[in-house]
Design a protein around this motif. Structure first.
Motif, PDB file in Angstrom:
ATOM      1  N   GLN A  15       0.842  -1.195   0.000  1.00  0.00           N
ATOM      2  CA  GLN A  15       0.000   0.000   0.000  1.00  0.00           C
ATOM      3  C   GLN A  15       0.881   1.249   0.000  1.00  0.00           C
ATOM      4  N   ASN A  16       0.417   2.328   0.568  1.00  0.00           N
ATOM      5  CA  ASN A  16       1.160   3.592   0.503  1.00  0.00           C
ATOM      6  C   ASN A  16       2.239   3.676   1.567  1.00  0.00           C
ATOM      7  N   MET A  17       3.340   4.362   1.203  1.00  0.00           N
ATOM      8  CA  MET A  17       4.352   4.678   2.200  1.00  0.00           C
ATOM      9  C   MET A  17       3.790   5.818   3.048  1.00  0.00           C
ATOM     10  N   VAL A  18       3.810   5.631   4.364  1.00  0.00           N
ATOM     11  CA  VAL A  18       3.293   6.645   5.281  1.00  0.00           C
ATOM     12  C   VAL A  18       4.359   7.698   5.558  1.00  0.00           C
ATOM     13  N   GLN A  19       5.599   7.228   5.749  1.00  0.00           N
ATOM     14  CA  GLN A  19       6.674   8.129   6.166  1.00  0.00           C
ATOM     15  C   GLN A  19       8.001   7.402   6.006  1.00  0.00           C
ATOM     16  N   ALA A  20       9.061   8.137   5.717  1.00  0.00           N
ATOM     17  CA  ALA A  20      10.409   7.576   5.665  1.00  0.00           C
ATOM     18  C   ALA A  20      11.335   8.489   6.458  1.00  0.00           C
ATOM     19  N   VAL A  21      12.230   7.881   7.243  1.00  0.00           N
ATOM     20  CA  VAL A  21      13.175   8.636   8.068  1.00  0.00           C
ATOM     21  C   VAL A  21      14.554   7.991   7.961  1.00  0.00           C
ATOM     22  N   GLU A  22      15.586   8.779   8.224  1.00  0.00           N
ATOM     23  CA  GLU A  22      16.935   8.225   8.300  1.00  0.00           C
ATOM     24  C   GLU A  22      17.068   7.436   9.596  1.00  0.00           C
ATOM     25  N   ASP A  23      18.088   6.599   9.663  1.00  0.00           N
ATOM     26  CA  ASP A  23      18.282   5.746  10.836  1.00  0.00           C
ATOM     27  C   ASP A  23      19.129   6.401  11.934  1.00  0.00           C
ATOM     28  N   ALA A  24      19.254   7.713  11.909  1.00  0.00           N
ATOM     29  CA  ALA A  24      20.058   8.433  12.906  1.00  0.00           C
ATOM     30  C   ALA A  24      19.538   8.164  14.319  1.00  0.00           C
ATOM     31  N   PRO A  25      20.441   7.916  15.277  1.00  0.00           N
ATOM     32  CA  PRO A  25      20.003   7.666  16.647  1.00  0.00           C
ATOM     33  C   PRO A  25      19.471   8.927  17.327  1.00  0.00           C
ATOM     34  N   LEU A  53       8.542   0.803  18.339  1.00  0.00           N
ATOM     35  CA  LEU A  53       7.236   1.286  17.884  1.00  0.00           C
ATOM     36  C   LEU A  53       6.225   1.033  18.985  1.00  0.00           C
ATOM     37  N   TYR A  54       5.433   2.044  19.282  1.00  0.00           N
ATOM     38  CA  TYR A  54       4.514   1.982  20.417  1.00  0.00           C
ATOM     39  C   TYR A  54       3.080   2.296  19.993  1.00  0.00           C
ATOM     40  N   ASP A  55       2.134   1.607  20.634  1.00  0.00           N
ATOM     41  CA  ASP A  55       0.716   1.933  20.496  1.00  0.00           C
ATOM     42  C   ASP A  55       0.420   3.212  21.289  1.00  0.00           C
ATOM     43  N   ARG A 107       3.830   6.194  18.340  1.00  0.00           N
ATOM     44  CA  ARG A 107       5.120   6.764  18.760  1.00  0.00           C
ATOM     45  C   ARG A 107       6.217   5.874  18.199  1.00  0.00           C
ATOM     46  N   ILE A 108       7.292   6.520  17.714  1.00  0.00           N
ATOM     47  CA  ILE A 108       8.449   5.795  17.167  1.00  0.00           C
ATOM     48  C   ILE A 108       9.708   6.372  17.790  1.00  0.00           C
ATOM     49  N   ARG A 109      10.599   5.487  18.209  1.00  0.00           N
ATOM     50  CA  ARG A 109      11.913   5.906  18.728  1.00  0.00           C
ATOM     51  C   ARG A 109      12.982   5.133  17.981  1.00  0.00           C
ATOM     52  N   ILE A 110      14.036   5.835  17.576  1.00  0.00           N
ATOM     53  CA  ILE A 110      15.163   5.203  16.882  1.00  0.00           C
ATOM     54  C   ILE A 110      16.440   5.557  17.639  1.00  0.00           C
ATOM     55  N   ASN A 111      17.157   4.537  18.048  1.00  0.00           N
ATOM     56  CA  ASN A 111      18.419   4.725  18.765  1.00  0.00           C
ATOM     57  C   ASN A 111      19.526   3.924  18.116  1.00  0.00           C
TER      58      ASN A 111
END
Length: 111
Positions: A15-25, A53-55, A107-111
Motif C-alpha cells: 500500500q502507501n508509504m506513510v513516512q520515511a526517516v533516516e536511521d540516525a540515533p 514502535l509503540y501503540d 510513537r516511534i523511537r530510533i536509537n
C-alpha cells in the motif's frame, strides 16, 4: 550514507508509504499519520540500530510495543508485521502484545 526506514500502511511493505526517516540515533517522534503504519522496509539500516514502535502516543510500555534490533545491514529488508517475535541474520524482533499493534502505531523511537 545514512540508512532509511520506510513505514507502510499495509503489511509486507504494501500500500502507501506513510513516512520515511533516516536511521540516525536519538529520534523520538509521533508518525505523520497516527494509527496508519503496519510494516516497514529498511534500506541499509546500520547494525546496532534499535527501532521501537509503540501503540501509546507517549511511548509507554503499558500498551502494545515492538522492539527491532538491526544485527546486520541489508540493501533492502522488510518487516512484514510488528505483531511477531522472531530473529534471523538481519534483525531481532520482540513484540509485546496487549490488543494489537499493526495499524495502531502512535510513537516511534530510533536509537
Amino acid at each position: 550514507m545514512a540508512g532509511i526506514v520506510a513505514f507502510y500502511e499495509g503489511n509486507n511493505a504494501t500500500q502507501n508509504m506513510v513516512q520515511a526517516v533516516e536511521d540516525a540515533p536519538g529520534q523520538d517522534f509521533r508518525p505523520i499519520h497516527n494509527d496508519a503504519i503496519r510494516s516497514a522496509k529498511f534500506y541499509n539500516v546500520r547494525p546496532g540500530a534499535e527501532i521501537r514502535l509503540y501503540d501509546d502516543p507517549s511511548g509507554a510500555t503499558t500498551d502494545d510495543f515492538c522492539i527491532i534490533l538491526v544485527k546486520r545491514a541489508a540493501p533492502e529488508y522488510i518487516i512484514p508485521s510488528f505483531e511477531r517475535t522472531y530473529e534471523d541474520e538481519y534483525v531481532r524482533v520482540a513484540f509485546i502484545r496487549n490488543n494489537g499493534l499493526d495499524g495502531q502505531i502512535s510513537r516511534i523511537r530510533i536509537n
